[in-house]
Design a protein around this motif. Structure first.
Motif, mmCIF file in Angstrom:
data_model
loop_
_atom_site.group_PDB
_atom_site.id
_atom_site.type_symbol
_atom_site.label_atom_id
_atom_site.label_comp_id
_atom_site.label_asym_id
_atom_site.label_seq_id
_atom_site.Cartn_x
_atom_site.Cartn_y
_atom_site.Cartn_z
ATOM 1 N N ARG A 1 49.796 89.398 60.842
ATOM 2 C CA ARG A 1 50.575 90.225 59.847
ATOM 3 C C ARG A 1 49.977 89.820 58.345
ATOM 4 O O ARG A 1 49.980 90.892 57.721
ATOM 5 N N PHE A 2 49.701 88.760 58.300
ATOM 6 C CA PHE A 2 49.029 88.252 56.851
ATOM 7 C C PHE A 2 47.351 88.944 56.819
ATOM 8 O O PHE A 2 47.124 89.481 55.627
ATOM 9 N N TYR A 3 46.813 88.764 57.660
ATOM 10 C CA TYR A 3 45.184 89.115 57.552
ATOM 11 C C TYR A 3 44.892 90.707 58.014
ATOM 12 O O TYR A 3 43.777 91.099 57.586
ATOM 13 N N GLY B 1 31.322 95.896 56.866
ATOM 14 C CA GLY B 1 32.145 96.964 56.219
ATOM 15 C C GLY B 1 33.547 96.832 57.071
ATOM 16 O O GLY B 1 34.773 97.268 56.221
ATOM 17 N N ARG B 2 33.880 96.874 58.202
ATOM 18 C CA ARG B 2 35.004 96.512 58.942
ATOM 19 C C ARG B 2 34.967 95.707 59.911
ATOM 20 O O ARG B 2 33.844 94.978 60.262
ATOM 21 N N LEU C 1 36.233 86.226 57.988
ATOM 22 C CA LEU C 1 36.438 87.637 57.882
ATOM 23 C C LEU C 1 35.810 88.161 56.713
ATOM 24 O O LEU C 1 35.163 89.297 56.721
ATOM 25 N N ASP C 2 35.523 87.581 55.678
ATOM 26 C CA ASP C 2 34.854 87.810 54.390
ATOM 27 C C ASP C 2 33.549 88.043 54.747
ATOM 28 O O ASP C 2 32.841 88.959 54.325
ATOM 29 N N LYS D 1 41.841 97.494 53.908
ATOM 30 C CA LYS D 1 40.854 96.716 53.323
ATOM 31 C C LYS D 1 39.624 96.361 54.409
ATOM 32 O O LYS D 1 38.907 95.644 54.178
ATOM 33 N N GLY D 2 40.005 96.911 55.591
ATOM 34 C CA GLY D 2 38.911 96.998 56.669
ATOM 35 C C GLY D 2 39.049 95.796 57.681
ATOM 36 O O GLY D 2 38.309 95.706 58.712
ATOM 37 N N VAL D 3 40.253 95.130 57.726
ATOM 38 C CA VAL D 3 40.379 94.126 58.640
ATOM 39 C C VAL D 3 41.653 94.650 59.677
ATOM 40 O O VAL D 3 42.802 94.841 59.335
ATOM 41 N N HIS D 4 40.962 94.792 60.974
ATOM 42 C CA HIS D 4 42.276 95.348 61.886
ATOM 43 C C HIS D 4 42.426 94.224 62.867
ATOM 44 O O HIS D 4 41.767 94.063 63.625
#
Length: 262
Positions: A207-209, A139-140, A131-132, A214-217
């Motif tokens: 739910r956590f990620y 960016g997303r 993810l990072d 912060k750009g994570v959908h």
């Protein structure tokens, strides 16, 4: 390795935490014959989603069975559905309440902690790292948590489950724009029944990620296994059925990736 992983080039990561079928020998030695059947596996999802490579998506899938440790449960083992029956971080019974361990052999807290370190953490470290990486590039990013389940499991829900069950933690794990665009494909067809944030709202991974700010959908799809396989042992893959649902899956995943790139 404790998982299978392939890095992609587009801002889409597909996670499959319940496809694993292996059980380490030391764990299996304490288990009952019910564990060997592994009936609660999310069977054949890697094959069902075999178009992900040509899409350029990143794919992370589990090696170890959910009977060893459930990668979609929080490490502190809190109930994701308060007041409802559910299996735990290290399940002690099947979805049909068959015991997984011989008398007195269920994992104690020390064993749970060992499995967290040995099997749970590596998957989540890779998930976070990818993810990072994708966030840095694009960016997303869209995180799609792929699951399947038998269409009838009285322990968890009444009657037959809808074919396609989307979960976004009641709208908290992704922007409404992305979920609406994805689900619009499902609503446009009539072959498969759907539910959004119904019995399945998304597990720990969603739910956590899922942090849209912060750009994570993140979105979870829990599919009825009857849409692509035989639900009874030996749980055979049905290419004829899969061919009916794969175009819809492909369209929804393309839409998710396109939405975060827009």
């Amino acid at each position: 390795m404790d998982y299978q992983f392939k890095a992609g080039s587009i801002p889409l990561l597909v996670s499959m935490p319940h496809v694993g079928t292996e059980i380490p020998d030391d764990v299996l030695a304490a288990m009952t014959p019910a564990a060997v059947d592994k009936q609660d596996t999310d069977w054949h999802l890697v094959r069902l989603y075999d178009f992900l490579g040509e899409m350029g998506a990143s794919v992370l899938s589990a090696r170890w069975s959910r009977y060893v440790i459930d990668l979609n449960r929080p490490p502190e083992n809190t109930n994701l559905y308060p007041g409802q029956d559910t299996t735990g971080l290290c399940p002690v019974d099947t979805f049909h309440r068959e015991p997984l361990y011989r008398d007195g052999q269920a994992p104690d807290q020390a064993e749970v902690q060992r499995r967290l370190a040995a099997y749970w953490q590596p998957y989540h470290q890779q998930l976070r790292a990818e993810l990072d990486r994708l966030l840095a590039l694009h960016g997303r990013v869209a995180l799609w948590d792929a699951h399947s389940i038998a269409s009838v499991v009285p322990r968890f829900f009444e009657g037959k489950l809808p074919d396609l069950n989307f979960g976004t933690a009641d709208g908290h794990s992704c922007a409404a724009g992305m979920s609406d665009a994805v689900v619009a494909h499902a609503r446009a067809q009539q072959q498969f029944s759907i539910a959004v944030n119904g019995r399945f709202k998304g597990g720990h991974i969603t739910r956590f990620y899922g942090q849209p700010e912060k750009g994570v959908h993140a979105i979870q799809l829990e599919m009825c296994q009857s849409t692509y396989m035989d639900e009874d042992a030996p749980y055979g893959y049905r290419a004829d059925r899969a061919a009916q649902v794969q175009p819809l899956l492909r369209d929804m995943l393309h839409t998710a990736a396109s939405w975060v790139r827009a």
